[in-house]
Design an enzyme around this catalytic site. Sequence first.
Site, PDB file in Angstrom:
ATOM      1  N   CYS A 109      37.868  44.754  32.161  1.00 49.45           N
ATOM      2  CA  CYS A 109      37.663  43.307  32.011  1.00 49.45           C
ATOM      3  C   CYS A 109      37.519  42.565  33.329  1.00 49.45           C
ATOM      4  O   CYS A 109      36.596  41.764  33.492  1.00 49.45           O
ATOM      5  CB  CYS A 109      38.787  42.699  31.175  1.00 49.45           C
ATOM      6  SG  CYS A 109      40.442  42.756  31.932  1.00 49.45           S
ATOM      7  N   HIS A 146      44.455  40.419  31.092  1.00 50.98           N
ATOM      8  CA  HIS A 146      43.058  40.285  30.674  1.00 50.98           C
ATOM      9  C   HIS A 146      42.425  39.092  31.378  1.00 50.98           C
ATOM     10  O   HIS A 146      43.107  38.130  31.736  1.00 50.98           O
ATOM     11  CB  HIS A 146      42.968  40.110  29.163  1.00 50.98           C
ATOM     12  CG  HIS A 146      41.552  40.085  28.652  1.00 50.98           C
ATOM     13  ND1 HIS A 146      40.680  41.123  28.862  1.00 50.98           N
ATOM     14  CD2 HIS A 146      40.860  39.141  27.952  1.00 50.98           C
ATOM     15  CE1 HIS A 146      39.508  40.822  28.318  1.00 50.98           C
ATOM     16  NE2 HIS A 146      39.583  39.630  27.768  1.00 50.98           N
ATOM     17  N   ASP A 163      33.137  36.486  27.069  1.00 42.26           N
ATOM     18  CA  ASP A 163      33.928  37.653  27.453  1.00 42.26           C
ATOM     19  C   ASP A 163      33.070  38.895  27.288  1.00 42.26           C
ATOM     20  O   ASP A 163      32.696  39.256  26.174  1.00 42.26           O
ATOM     21  CB  ASP A 163      35.175  37.739  26.560  1.00 42.26           C
ATOM     22  CG  ASP A 163      36.164  38.804  27.028  1.00 42.26           C
ATOM     23  OD1 ASP A 163      35.817  39.593  27.924  1.00 42.26           O
ATOM     24  OD2 ASP A 163      37.285  38.842  26.483  1.00 42.26           O
TER      25      ASP A 163
END
Length: 304
Positions: A81, A117, A132
Amino acid sequence: MATYSDEQLARYFAHIGYQGRSARQAAGEDALEVLTTLQRLHLARVPFESLTLHYSRHRLLSLDPAALFDKIVGNSRGGYCMEVNTFFATVLRSLGFTLISVGGRVRVADQYTGWSHMANLVTINNTRYLVDVGFGSNGPPHPVPLVDGHEFVGIAPVRGRLQHRALEEHTDPNQRVWVYSTRDDAEGEPWRDQYAFVELEFLPADFEVMNLHTMTAPQSYFVQTVLCMRTLLDERAQTAHGVVILHKDYVKTRVGAVETIETLETEEQRVRALDQYFKVVITPDEQKAICGLASELRPKGPSP
């Protein structure tokens, strides 16, 4: 903040197959459409993966935008991420988008982790969107407006939802965070919280701290697991209709139903699968780097 040059942006667009008007020009006219297209093509070409933590001598992940460009575009890799969302944020800023990067807590085994995250919040016409490209097979495949209770179609059969609410772990019930949840698109299926995030801008130094723990802690999922995943597009590349996932010792697809398409028994088979399904080439020296790790695939010997 770092930005990419026009030449770098052109190389990235070629890498993901973006065609049409200049994205920089279009971003000013049809910003949401451009953002949606870039996210869709990015997710299909740039994998969510943990490979450097297993197939490298150093096993360190840089969040420097220049290093990420070389890795993702120059070396045809992806990342987890913080890598892919840092890279995508730099692309968007280079195109003139307004955004902040934020931290999130992932829901694991009925409890939330610490900050582990990263996601981006992009503002278009006074509306903020969750963008995202780094949450794997259950992540949102397109920009999602920050509207409490908003539901949307993800990659079938998954639906997504955003809520602005307190967490069970909060000691002050008046606190509010954004919670991203998913469920299979079937009657009676429960919603499952995936992660929670805030609208407070995290700085690069914050992500450096988060990245250090995620890439080095022995209990980190990414340290323990060889993972590579990307979305699958329909024939016209207009819709993400499935995912292909390499997880440890198998490759599976989810196009409606989940189907295991290959079981991997050796490192040679896994390296070939990474090239075949993700266009990721693991060099012989990189393959040697996994030798001795718990994540290495070793041929099973005959039963005693």
